[in-house]
Design a protein around this motif. Structure first.
Motif, PDB file in Angstrom:
ATOM      1  N   VAL A   1       0.811  -1.064  -0.032  1.00 17.45           N
ATOM      2  CA  VAL A   1       0.248  -0.095  -0.032  1.00 17.45           C
ATOM      3  C   VAL A   1       0.815   1.278   0.037  1.00 17.45           C
ATOM      4  O   VAL A   1       0.600   2.075  -0.776  1.00 17.45           O
ATOM      5  CB  VAL A   1      -0.901  -0.028   1.206  1.00 17.45           C
ATOM      6  CG1 VAL A   1      -1.791   1.212   1.493  1.00 17.45           C
ATOM      7  CG2 VAL A   1      -1.978  -1.218   1.076  1.00 17.45           C
ATOM      8  N   PHE A   2       1.957   1.240   0.923  1.00 14.49           N
ATOM      9  CA  PHE A   2       2.700   2.282   0.841  1.00 14.49           C
ATOM     10  C   PHE A   2       3.377   2.554  -0.484  1.00 14.49           C
ATOM     11  O   PHE A   2       3.532   3.856  -0.951  1.00 14.49           O
ATOM     12  CB  PHE A   2       3.768   1.942   2.136  1.00 14.49           C
ATOM     13  CG  PHE A   2       4.755   3.022   2.199  1.00 14.49           C
ATOM     14  CD1 PHE A   2       4.504   3.879   3.354  1.00 14.49           C
ATOM     15  CD2 PHE A   2       6.108   3.227   1.831  1.00 14.49           C
ATOM     16  CE1 PHE A   2       5.387   4.782   3.866  1.00 14.49           C
ATOM     17  CE2 PHE A   2       6.867   4.151   2.253  1.00 14.49           C
ATOM     18  CZ  PHE A   2       6.632   5.088   3.100  1.00 14.49           C
ATOM     19  N   ARG A   3       3.784   1.630  -1.051  1.00 12.36           N
ATOM     20  CA  ARG A   3       4.596   1.777  -2.355  1.00 12.36           C
ATOM     21  C   ARG A   3       3.469   2.235  -3.409  1.00 12.36           C
ATOM     22  O   ARG A   3       3.813   3.122  -4.239  1.00 12.36           O
ATOM     23  CB  ARG A   3       5.197   0.259  -2.938  1.00 12.36           C
ATOM     24  CG  ARG A   3       5.925   0.444  -4.001  1.00 12.36           C
ATOM     25  CD  ARG A   3       6.232  -0.720  -4.676  1.00 12.36           C
ATOM     26  NE  ARG A   3       4.844  -1.552  -5.183  1.00 12.36           N
ATOM     27  CZ  ARG A   3       4.123  -1.431  -6.301  1.00 12.36           C
ATOM     28  NH1 ARG A   3       4.594  -0.311  -7.050  1.00 12.36           N
ATOM     29  NH2 ARG A   3       3.028  -1.933  -6.425  1.00 12.36           N
ATOM     30  N   GLN A   4       2.235   1.664  -3.593  1.00 14.13           N
ATOM     31  CA  GLN A   4       1.283   2.055  -4.448  1.00 14.13           C
ATOM     32  C   GLN A   4       0.928   3.505  -4.275  1.00 14.13           C
ATOM     33  O   GLN A   4       0.521   4.275  -5.094  1.00 14.13           O
ATOM     34  CB  GLN A   4       0.012   1.198  -4.227  1.00 14.13           C
ATOM     35  CG  GLN A   4       0.051  -0.236  -4.753  1.00 14.13           C
ATOM     36  CD  GLN A   4      -1.226  -1.159  -4.355  1.00 14.13           C
ATOM     37  OE1 GLN A   4      -2.012  -0.661  -3.635  1.00 14.13           O
ATOM     38  NE2 GLN A   4      -1.019  -2.166  -4.950  1.00 14.13           N
ATOM     39  N   LEU A   5       0.940   4.102  -3.143  1.00 10.94           N
ATOM     40  CA  LEU A   5       0.794   5.424  -2.598  1.00 10.94           C
ATOM     41  C   LEU A   5       1.905   6.525  -3.168  1.00 10.94           C
ATOM     42  O   LEU A   5       1.629   7.583  -3.073  1.00 10.94           O
ATOM     43  CB  LEU A   5       0.256   5.829  -1.358  1.00 10.94           C
ATOM     44  CG  LEU A   5      -1.095   5.011  -1.017  1.00 10.94           C
ATOM     45  CD1 LEU A   5      -1.480   5.281   0.496  1.00 10.94           C
ATOM     46  CD2 LEU A   5      -2.326   5.593  -1.934  1.00 10.94           C
TER      47      LEU A   5
END
Length: 138
Positions: free
Chosen positions: A103-107
């Motif tokens: 999620v951190f990467r996708q954001l």
């Protein structure tokens, strides 16, 4: 707003300053954090800013954990909101399975947060995993 809505919103916003504003707005919407819980025992180690985090069982479904958190820094409050979106209301098993790093990467946060903020974010995640493991063992 939930995590999927946040991901969709961030996909349409290229400007990181605008993303910061969204995170800060999310942080402003955090539930009130009890003053009595601002103790050293509830402070998250590894965060540059002060971050307090507590865990409670959901009164209507004791299998689920509710997290409350707060910080003295606006952007960190936004990161707290993101973490709570991912974990609050989940069971300990769901928490252990949630891949917040993806999620951190996708954001796009890995590219746009300072190393200190990134470390603090993952310190919060680690503390939530610890609290979930404790709740699971109880």
């Amino acid at each position: 707003m939930d995590l999927n809505e946040l991901k969709e919103t961030f996909e349409f916003i290229e400007d990181w300053e605008e993303r910061y504003r969204i995170l800060i707005d999310l942080g402003r919407q955090l539930p009130e954090f009890p003053e009595a819980e601002r103790t050293e025992a509830n402070r998250v180690e590894g965060c540059t800013s002060n971050v307090w985090l507590v865990c409670r069982r959901d009164e209507t479904d004791p299998q689920r954990l509710i997290f409350l958190a707060d910080s003295d820094a606006f952007i960190v409050k936004g990161l707290i909101a993101l973490v709570l979106m991912a974990y609050s209301g989940a069971t300990p098993e769901e928490i252990q399975r949630t891949d917040i790093r993806e999620v951190f990467r996708q954001l796009g946060l890995e590219r746009n947060l300072s190393p200190n903020r990134r470390d603090g974010f993952f310190a919060m995640v680690d503390r939530i995993h610890e609290l979930a493991a404790e709740a699971q063992a109880a």
